[in-house]
Design an enzyme around this catalytic site. Structure first.
Site, short mmCIF file in Angstrom:
data_model
loop_
_atom_site.label_atom_id
_atom_site.label_comp_id
_atom_site.label_asym_id
_atom_site.label_seq_id
_atom_site.Cartn_x
_atom_site.Cartn_y
_atom_site.Cartn_z
N TYR A 89 40.79 45.04 40.62
CA TYR A 89 41.29 43.89 41.39
C TYR A 89 42.69 43.55 40.91
O TYR A 89 42.96 43.51 39.70
CB TYR A 89 40.37 42.68 41.18
CG TYR A 89 40.87 41.44 41.86
CD1 TYR A 89 40.51 41.16 43.17
CD2 TYR A 89 41.72 40.55 41.20
CE1 TYR A 89 40.98 40.03 43.82
CE2 TYR A 89 42.21 39.42 41.84
CZ TYR A 89 41.82 39.17 43.15
OH TYR A 89 42.31 38.05 43.78
N GLU B 95 47.01 40.18 47.70
CA GLU B 95 45.77 40.55 47.02
C GLU B 95 45.36 41.98 47.38
O GLU B 95 45.29 42.32 48.57
CB GLU B 95 44.65 39.59 47.41
CG GLU B 95 43.34 39.88 46.67
CD GLU B 95 42.20 38.99 47.16
OE1 GLU B 95 41.85 39.07 48.37
OE2 GLU B 95 41.65 38.24 46.35
#
Ligand code: GDP
Ligand code: MN
Length: 386
Positions: free
Chosen positions: A109, A197
């Site tokens: 992530y 993101e």
């Protein structure tokens, strides 16, 4: 302003942030063409909507043949995709991204966002990438690395390494990872992003790092500096009432309660929402007509809120400063004449030309309830809906 994954990935390519080969497709035919251009299988068929959680909702599928591309593209295009970010009503899928399938060794992530508390840009990263990052943040927050970047200094070499080591990037991929992160930071700054993101950022079995997903949000207040980005806006993905409000420069956000409210000034609007909540009702929207609203804006604000079926009562809270009460009252009367008001309306109005404003409202013979102050207004509006 949010954009689609396929648009974000096109921008990433320009900044040398590696992404899989792929193309957008707007029909099953185009999906097959895009797949053919990739020259191999598996191919990933991905729904393009402005919300995450598509994988779990059935909007991301692997195809191992052209027949499967056809079937999956047919299934996903036109489906109403429900994810934890779309709400129960879901989102109609009108676009696809067709991408070369990747051999995933590890899902990581990586995100960048503006951190108001430290007035810096924060990089967040975790070894536990993939579809459940919300759970990682809730249950094992220590597994999320945070590195704060001073916007005046820019990202430093040691910070790139800090994130890379934290993610346990293998030595063979470290240089590539550092370049990716440094390019992503350049992209973030150059385009006035508020959030980028990548979940997952993947490590492949041959030690490559790639952005497998891409979510980008631009600071709308800075968009005037980026005319090239404005074309990426997709009105289909935005709330139709919010799009309508933006045409008249109204600061409007649709919420899920049933008390509509029209207020002048963002701070007063926030306070008004609080008092509605305090009185035991729930606001249906945030609507700031602005300090210097014209009667045309007031009229449109009324129309937009009255067009919203869930609104069962309307609270009007106006402090006449730059916006004079008489101007406001004229907007209300015009709106009422055109749309007709068929729900209870409570008005609290104070300030410049208040007597003239009240007279205009009284003379119009509209069915309005006056309130003498804010708490009286809240009490009356709560009584109207409860
Ligand atoms: P999201 O669910 O909306 O965040 O959509 P993502 O783009 O993150 O895709 C969801 C999941 O699909 C990813 O976490 C991957 O596990 C899987 N996925 C996406 N592309 C590929 C691929 O090329 N190969 C494989 N094996 N899995 C993929
Ligand atoms: Mn994702």
């Amino acid at each position: 302003m949010k954009i689609h994954e396929y648009q974000a990935k096109e921008l990433f390519r320009k900044y040398n942030v590696p992404v899989p080969d792929g193309n957008a497709a707007f029909s099953v035919e185009e999906a097959k063409e895009s797949a053919a251009n990739l020259g191999g299988f598996p191919v990933v068929v991905k729904a393009q909507i402005h919300a995450g959680g598509r994988g779990k909702g059935g909007g991301v599928k692997l195809a191992s043949s052209m027949e499967e591309v056809e079937t999956l593209a047919g299934q996903i295009l036109g489906m109403t995709l429900v994810t934890h970010q779309t709400g129960p009503e879901g989102k109609l899928v009108k676009k696809l991204l067709i991408e070369a399938g990747q051999k995933i060794e590890k899902e990581l992530y990586l995100s960048l966002l503006v951190d108001r508390a430290t007035a810096s840009i924060v990089i967040m990263a975790s070894r536990d990438g993939g579809m459940d990052i919300e759970e990682v943040a809730a249950n094992t927050p220590e597994r999320i690395i945070k590195v704060y970047i001073d916007p005046l200094m820019g990202i430093q070499g040691y910070q790139l390494r800090q994130v890379g080591f934290g993610l346990e990037i293998p030595p063979a991929a470290m240089k590539q990872f550092s370049q990716l992160l440094s390019n992503l930071y350049k992209f973030f700054i150059a385009n006035d992003c508020s959030m980028v993101e990548i979940n997952p950022l993947i490590l492949t079995s041959d030690d490559k790092v790639l952005a497998l997903d891409a979510k980008v949000d631009f600071d709308s207040n800075a968009l005037y500096r980026h005319k090239d980005l404005m074309g990426l806006r997709d009105l289909d993905e935005e709330d139709p009432l919010e799009v309508e409000a933006s045409k008249f420069n109204l600061n409007y956000i649709n919420l899920d309660g049933n008390v509509g409210n029209i207020v002048n000034g963002a701070g007063l609007a926030m306070a008004t929402m609080d008092i509605i909540k305090n009185a035991g009702a729930t606001p249906a929207n945030f609507m700031d007509v602005g300090g210097g609203a014209t009667s045309e804006q007031v009229e449109n604000a009324f129309r937009i809120i009255l067009d919203d079926d869930k609104v069962k009562a309307l609270l009007v809270n106006i402090f006449g400063g730059i916006l004079r009460c008489d101007i406001f009252a004229r907007g209300v009367v015009d709106a009422a004449r055109k749309t007709g008001i068929d729900i209870p309306v409570v008005v609290r109005m104070e300030g410049t030309n208040v007597d003239e404003g009240k007279k205009i409202l009284d003379d119009a013979g509209l069915n309005l309830t006056s309130a003498f102050d804010l708490s009286d207004a809240a009490r009356k509006i709560a009584a109207a809906v409860n």
